[in-house]
Scaffold this active site. Structure first.
Site, PDB file in Angstrom:
ATOM      1  N   CYS A 107      15.681 -18.556 -19.728  1.00  0.00           N
ATOM      2  CA  CYS A 107      16.572 -19.048 -20.712  1.00  0.00           C
ATOM      3  C   CYS A 107      18.590 -19.089 -21.227  1.00  0.00           C
ATOM      4  O   CYS A 107      19.093 -19.738 -20.961  1.00  0.00           O
ATOM      5  CB  CYS A 107      15.812 -19.993 -21.444  1.00  0.00           C
ATOM      6  SG  CYS A 107      15.031 -19.041 -23.100  1.00  0.00           S
TER       7      CYS A 107
ATOM      8  N   HIS B 232      13.356 -20.553 -27.878  1.00  0.00           N
ATOM      9  CA  HIS B 232      14.229 -20.474 -26.273  1.00  0.00           C
ATOM     10  C   HIS B 232      15.977 -21.325 -26.915  1.00  0.00           C
ATOM     11  O   HIS B 232      15.963 -21.904 -27.672  1.00  0.00           O
ATOM     12  CB  HIS B 232      13.672 -22.075 -25.799  1.00  0.00           C
ATOM     13  CG  HIS B 232      14.555 -23.448 -24.405  1.00  0.00           C
ATOM     14  ND1 HIS B 232      13.889 -22.156 -23.661  1.00  0.00           N
ATOM     15  CD2 HIS B 232      14.392 -24.304 -24.351  1.00  0.00           C
ATOM     16  CE1 HIS B 232      14.676 -23.306 -22.761  1.00  0.00           C
ATOM     17  NE2 HIS B 232      15.148 -24.371 -23.582  1.00  0.00           N
TER      18      HIS B 232
ATOM     19  N   ASP C   1      11.563 -20.341 -18.445  1.00  0.00           N
ATOM     20  CA  ASP C   1      11.283 -19.634 -17.410  1.00  0.00           C
ATOM     21  C   ASP C   1      11.764 -18.103 -17.962  1.00  0.00           C
ATOM     22  O   ASP C   1      11.066 -17.118 -16.872  1.00  0.00           O
ATOM     23  CB  ASP C   1      12.026 -19.551 -16.104  1.00  0.00           C
ATOM     24  CG  ASP C   1      13.598 -19.552 -15.878  1.00  0.00           C
ATOM     25  OD1 ASP C   1      13.435 -19.642 -16.750  1.00  0.00           O
ATOM     26  OD2 ASP C   1      13.788 -19.447 -14.870  1.00  0.00           O
TER      27      ASP C   1
END
Length: 321
Positions: free
Chosen positions: A180, A314, A177
């Protein structure tokens, strides 16, 4: 009573038939496009889900996904063909190429009404045909990109798994989101403290922003090298850096190497970042535990994923198996 019930049922069926007949061509084609898009999304999600487990499991899952998608796609095409037949698309004249072109145009929203072959195409029709072709090519590119994302993710995960498994480590998924990095660090702090993390991800953001402000001379050169400063901008580099710090502490802006550098000093922790796409990175070696005792000096372990999601990079948390 039975006759009345039967009559009511017939009326319902009749109403549904009338309502369906009243659908306009554009509504039907719009629904077709939506159904095709939903099927494509479902295929991507299924492929992502299949990209887990051992290599043999992934191969078996991939085959199952391909078979299921093939069946669903065939069924959807058959249903669409029946409806498109009423709009001018015919699959029974033997000219498969023309039929395919007509189908592509129909789904893209271009008129499929039959025209005499010797009728000169108008400029408007040429534009519509070109738009239909562009839409079809765009869909092909999207599907190809989605397939590449799944493939790259599988390769990256396999390499990371081979790296972590001998160390007795595995990855804990963190919500993608924008927070992370901070959520992953929060998860690590909770593990190291044996319970709840002393800081939430929001508090970690504020700590990072404050540290970067207080040590701007250490971070500003790297910030400038990663962020192009427009020559005609009224803001000075220092002002731009301050605005960036505000984003760090109050928005979901993605965290990277600058923020990791601040985190390691804020927390006085050694941070280890594992990756399946790049060499592993260590930050804050001066805080690295020599004897491995005492939770205060234990390392924070993260994993960096370049191909985890279509939106970009990510971070996850790395924990003992």
């Amino acid at each position: 009573m039975e006759d009345a019930d039967e009559k009511t049922h017939e009326e319902v069926i009749s109403d549904e038939a009338v309502e369906k007949e009243q659908q306009t061509r554009d509504e039907i084609l719009a629904r077709h496009r939506k159904e095709i898009s939903l099927l494509q999304k479902k295929e991507v999600e299924m492929k992502k889900a299949a990209a887990k487990g051992s290599k043999a499991e992934q191969k078996a899952k991939k085959k199952q996904v391909e078979e299921e998608i093939s069946q669903l796609s065939g069924k959807l095409k058959e249903e669409h063909s029946k409806e498109l037949a009423a709009l001018g698309y015919s699959s029974g004249n033997g000219n498969e190429k023309n039929n395919l072109d007509t189908l592509v145009k129909a789904i893209a929203g271009v008129s499929v009404t039959s025209q005499p072959e010797n009728t000169k195409s108008s400029k408007a029709k040429q534009r519509r045909d070109k738009k239909a072709q562009q839409e079809a090519e765009r869909e092909q590119r999207i599907q190809a990109e989605q397939s590449n994302i799944v493939s790259d993710r599988m390769i990256e995960n396999e390499k990371l798994e081979k790296k972590l498994k001998p160390l007795g480590l595995t990855v804990t998924e963190i919500k993608p989101d924008g927070h992370c990095l901070y959520r992953a660090v929060e998860d690590q702090l909770a593990i190291l403290s044996g319970g709840r993390s002393p800081y939430t991800y929001q508090e970690l953001r504020k700590m990072v922003a404050a540290y970067m402000r207080n040590h701007s001379s250490d971070f500003l050169p790297f910030f400038l090298s990663e962020n192009l400063i427009e020559g005609d901008s009224d803001e000075s580099p220092a002002q731009k850096f301050e605005n960036y710090c505000k984003e760090v502490e109050s928005t979901a802006v993605w965290g990277g190497q600058l923020e990791l550098g601040a985190l390691t000093h804020c927390l006085k922790k050694h941070i280890m970042i594992f990756s399946g796409s790049f060499p592993d990175v260590e930050m804050g070696k001066e805080y690295k535990s020599e004897n491995g005792t005492g939770s205060y000096n234990l390392s924070i372990m993260l994993s960096y994923h370049k191909h985890a999601f279509g939106l970009g990079e990510h971070y996850n948390s790395v924990v003992p198996t």
